[in-house]
Design a protein around this motif. Structure first.
Motif, PDB file in Angstrom:
ATOM      1  N   VAL A   1       0.461  -0.924   0.386  1.00 14.62           N
ATOM      2  CA  VAL A   1       0.165   0.342   0.155  1.00 14.62           C
ATOM      3  C   VAL A   1       1.263   1.817  -0.326  1.00 14.62           C
ATOM      4  CG1 VAL A   1      -1.587   1.635   0.970  1.00 14.62           C
ATOM      5  CG2 VAL A   1      -1.927  -1.358   0.818  1.00 14.62           C
TER       6      VAL A   1
ATOM      7  N   PRO B   1       2.524   5.317   9.143  1.00  8.97           N
ATOM      8  CA  PRO B   1       3.336   4.067   9.284  1.00  8.97           C
ATOM      9  C   PRO B   1       3.519   3.626   7.533  1.00  8.97           C
ATOM     10  CG  PRO B   1       0.513   4.369   9.111  1.00  8.97           C
ATOM     11  CD  PRO B   1       0.739   5.914   9.100  1.00  8.97           C
TER      12      PRO B   1
ATOM     13  N   GLU C   1       5.049  -0.696  12.881  1.00  7.37           N
ATOM     14  CA  GLU C   1       3.997   0.468  11.690  1.00  7.37           C
ATOM     15  C   GLU C   1       2.439   0.239  12.201  1.00  7.37           C
ATOM     16  OE1 GLU C   1       5.278   2.822  10.303  1.00  7.37           O
ATOM     17  OE2 GLU C   1       7.147   1.603   9.967  1.00  7.37           O
TER      18      GLU C   1
ATOM     19  N   ARG D   1       2.389   3.154  15.242  1.00  6.67           N
ATOM     20  CA  ARG D   1       2.009   4.264  14.187  1.00  6.67           C
ATOM     21  C   ARG D   1       0.896   3.927  13.942  1.00  6.67           C
ATOM     22  NH1 ARG D   1       4.851   8.081  15.413  1.00  6.67           N
ATOM     23  NH2 ARG D   1       7.143   6.654  15.519  1.00  6.67           N
ATOM     24  N   ALA D   2       0.088   3.734  13.301  1.00  7.22           N
ATOM     25  CA  ALA D   2      -0.834   3.148  12.685  1.00  7.22           C
ATOM     26  C   ALA D   2      -1.626   4.233  13.117  1.00  7.22           C
ATOM     27  CB  ALA D   2      -1.533   2.410  12.024  1.00  7.22           C
TER      28      ALA D   2
ATOM     29  N   PHE E   1      -1.626   5.332   3.420  1.00 11.89           N
ATOM     30  CA  PHE E   1      -0.915   4.221   4.689  1.00 11.89           C
ATOM     31  C   PHE E   1      -1.801   3.836   5.754  1.00 11.89           C
ATOM     32  CE2 PHE E   1       1.892   7.361   2.401  1.00 11.89           C
ATOM     33  CZ  PHE E   1       3.032   6.680   1.791  1.00 11.89           C
ATOM     34  N   TYR E   2      -2.371   4.633   5.746  1.00 13.49           N
ATOM     35  CA  TYR E   2      -3.685   3.878   7.090  1.00 13.49           C
ATOM     36  C   TYR E   2      -4.517   2.026   6.550  1.00 13.49           C
ATOM     37  CZ  TYR E   2      -1.603   7.522   9.779  1.00 13.49           C
ATOM     38  OH  TYR E   2      -0.417   8.084  10.993  1.00 13.49           O
TER      39      TYR E   2
ATOM     40  N   TYR F   1      -4.837  -0.519   8.101  1.00 15.67           N
ATOM     41  CA  TYR F   1      -4.728  -0.747   9.581  1.00 15.67           C
ATOM     42  C   TYR F   1      -6.525  -0.715  10.056  1.00 15.67           C
ATOM     43  CZ  TYR F   1      -0.093  -0.762   9.035  1.00 15.67           C
ATOM     44  OH  TYR F   1       1.873  -1.185   9.195  1.00 15.67           O
TER      45      TYR F   1
END
Lengths: 283, 333
Positions: free
Chosen positions: A6, A99, B101, B104-105, B132-133, B136
């Motif tokens: 991603v 992230p 990560e 971090r998310a 990016f999230y 998650y």
């Protein structure tokens, strides 16, 4: 899709967005093209000089080297510069706070800089073809050679740019790298065949990727007969692949380590401290 | 300092959450932040000298202290941007030094001042960072925030297509908050969110943060050197001075501990009265019982924490005090 995948895809989006910003901005477009524009102008004035031992125009002979330098400036140096600037304004810290953000950020930056380098090359190539006689770009093989040389050259140069950008904390620091770059350009046969140089300088030049990038581009764009003006009187494709490949492997192996070290040190107060310094420099 | 200035006083315990409930969201779950004996040294200088901090889930805590008290260092350690020298730290149950990560998310970070991505457009950047999230997301927390919804939330809908460098200071700050929220964080860090703001921008920003913290049960740790801001935004205030926590409680608790008194002003039969009372509510009740409708222009002010805080700050900054006063450290227990 894995989170890393991603992030890589988000990186592609970043590359697209920033490439559009770069190429749609007059000032930036000029910074991409000023080196080839000025160099090509100078060489155009010298177009009646010939390469020693031939009746080939020195101007036309210099075009591939100038394009090679354009790739080096817009790939390697611009990447180094944008890494330091992005650290100064907090872009890098933003990536760190996201992230897998560093994966996305670096993907985007490297592709964007690679893209600008190629764009710069093509933009300079068009007038060069009209200005200089003797360039041979009609054949498919010319373009294939051009493609693999530029790809391999970018693979060798971009990791170096990332490393330089990580090691120097300010744009001024990167500026210092420009000096040895210029010196290297002087001995790498961009404007004049290196076979005219003392032998030890030829060896120095052949240690670095710039010479090989230029040589590869000459092999793509100049008539076969011009190989006679080169070291060993050959285009030396295997050696080109070997040296550029070695730089690429070494750079790609070292860059993640250096980049991680740089990212680890990134924090809000580090950004604030650098900004403070930058402001003092301006004052 | 004029006491009546606190008329609209944020010191009143009329918070969104019951003031004396100390703010634990659900006692069964682990705290969002927990540090024990957190220490940080730069060379021979000890910046943090044993900080015990706890932020519960859904709680808004202000880390208050003078410049150089170690607020930013603390928050950077918690964000995983800086390695501590010593002590135990858990943020969302994870040591920030090992935070991956996925950890971090779950965090949102709003630093003091961002200038990044000046050439991007507002909507573009939020959309990009949100991507990016997405891996998650959970059932309880869909990630990322929908860009349109987020823009609406921070009041930037009409600037969605603006180039970021053209935003005003206040708008830029709203964008920073939006970026901090784009991953729908479990825990949001706000470092000195209103430094350099004019009063209007400050007020707007405070309203924004209040709106946000009501939603989603997000825990918030914000640093500030402004007591009024801490009182306005936080369920609980933690005062950091000289590298230690010197006070910890709701603003009402702190004010009570510091002075224990309120000031009651009123008019009766055309005469003005100013009285001080430990139990202001009881005192007023007594007044009404005794005088009924004769009481006019009633005002009750808690004696301001600010005066005590300013003295404390001044003493630390002038170097006259390097240790917390004992009556304060006691409170921090």
């Amino acid at each position: 899709m894995s989170p890393q995948a991603v992030a890589v895809r988000a990186g592609l989006q970043r590359a697209r967005i920033e490439l559009r910003q770069s190429l749609g901005n007059g000032q930036e477009l000029w910074s991409v093209t000023f080196f080839p524009v000025i160099s090509l102008t100078v060489m155009f004035l010298l177009r009646h000089s010939t390469v020693p031992g031939t009746d080939f125009s020195l101007g036309a002979h210099s075009v591939p080297g100038i394009l090679g330098m354009t790739v080096a400036f817009n790939g390697m140096m611009a990447l180094a510069l944008s890494l330091t600037m992005d650290r100064e304004d907090g872009t890098l810290l933003r990536a760190k706070a996201t992230p897998n953000g560093m994966v996305g950020y670096l993907t985007g930056k490297v592709l964007c800089r690679g893209g600008t380098a190629v764009a710069g090359l093509l933009i300079a190539l068009v007038p060069a073809v009209f200005l200089f006689e003797g360039l041979e770009l009609g054949g498919v093989s010319s373009w294939l050679t051009l493609a693999w040389v530029v790809t391999l050259g970018l693979l060798a140069l971009l990791p170096l740019g990332a490393i330089v950008g990580s090691l120097f904390t300010s744009a001024q620091g990167v500026g210092f790298v420009t000096l040895p770059m210029m010196a290297l350009m002087g001995v790498s046969g961009v404007f004049y065949p290196i076979s005219a140089l003392p032998e030890w300088l030829q060896w120095v030049a052949q240690l670095f990727p710039l010479y090989w990038l230029g040589l590869g581009l000459r092999s793509a764009m100049l008539p076969q007969t011009m190989a006679a003006a080169e070291v060993g009187e050959s285009w030396r494709h295997l050696e080109t692949i070997g040296v550029l490949g070695l730089w690429a492997v070494a750079g790609l192996a070292l860059a993640p380590f250096v980049l991680r070290r740089m990212a680890r040190r990134e924090s809000g107060s580090a950004v604030a401290a650098r900004r403070q310094q930058a402001m003092q420099r301006m004052a | 300092m004029n006491i009546s200035e606190s008329a609209a006083g944020p010191a009143e315990p009329d918070r969104r959450r019951p003031a004396d409930d100390g703010g634990r969201g659900s006692p069964s779950t682990e705290p969002a932040i927990e540090t024990r004996d957190l220490r940080m040294r730069y060379g021979s200088t000890e910046v943090l000298r044993g900080v015990d901090l706890r932020v519960h889930q859904g709680e808004v805590v202000a880390l208050l202290g003078p410049n150089g008290a170690g607020k930013t260092t603390t928050i950077e350690i918690l964000e995983g941007f800086r390695r501590r020298s010593d002590g135990r730290v858990r943020v969302l149950g994870v040591d920030p030094n090992d935070g991956g990560e996925a950890w971090r998310a779950r965090l949102g970070v709003v630093l003091q001042s961002w200038r990044d991505h000046g050439r991007w457009r507002v909507r573009e950047l939020l959309g990009h960072l949100g991507r990016f999230y997405a891996p998650y997301a959970t059932a309880r927390r869909p990630r990322p925030y929908d860009t349109g919804e987020l823009l609406e939330l921070v009041g930037l809908t009409d600037r969605a297509d603006a180039v970021i460098a053209t935003l005003s200071g206040g708008q830029r700050r709203r964008l920073d908050v939006a970026v901090g929220l784009v991953g729908r964080p479990d825990l949001l860090f706000l470092d000195e969110p209103t430094v350099g703001f004019d009063p209007q921008a400050r007020r707007d920003f405070h309203e924004l943060v209040e709106r946000l913290t009501g939603l989603e049960g997000t825990s918030v740790l914000l640093t500030t050197h402004d007591l009024e801001e801490a009182e306005r935004l936080a369920d609980r205030i933690v005062i950091l001075a000289g590298g230690r926590i010197v006070a910890d409680g709701t603003s009402a608790e702190l004010a009570r501990r510091f002075s224990g008194k309120s000031e009651v002003r009123y008019r009766r039969d055309g005469r003005r009265y100013v009285e001080s009372a430990v139990d202001a509510t009881g005192h007023v009740r007594g007044l009404f019982t005794e005088y009924g409708e004769a009481i006019e222009d009633l005002e009750v002010h808690r004696v301001r924490l600010e005066d005590v805080y300013m003295t404390l700050v001044h003493e630390f900054e002038s170097g006259r005090r390097t240790e917390a006063p004992s009556e304060l450290t006691e409170m921090a227990r």
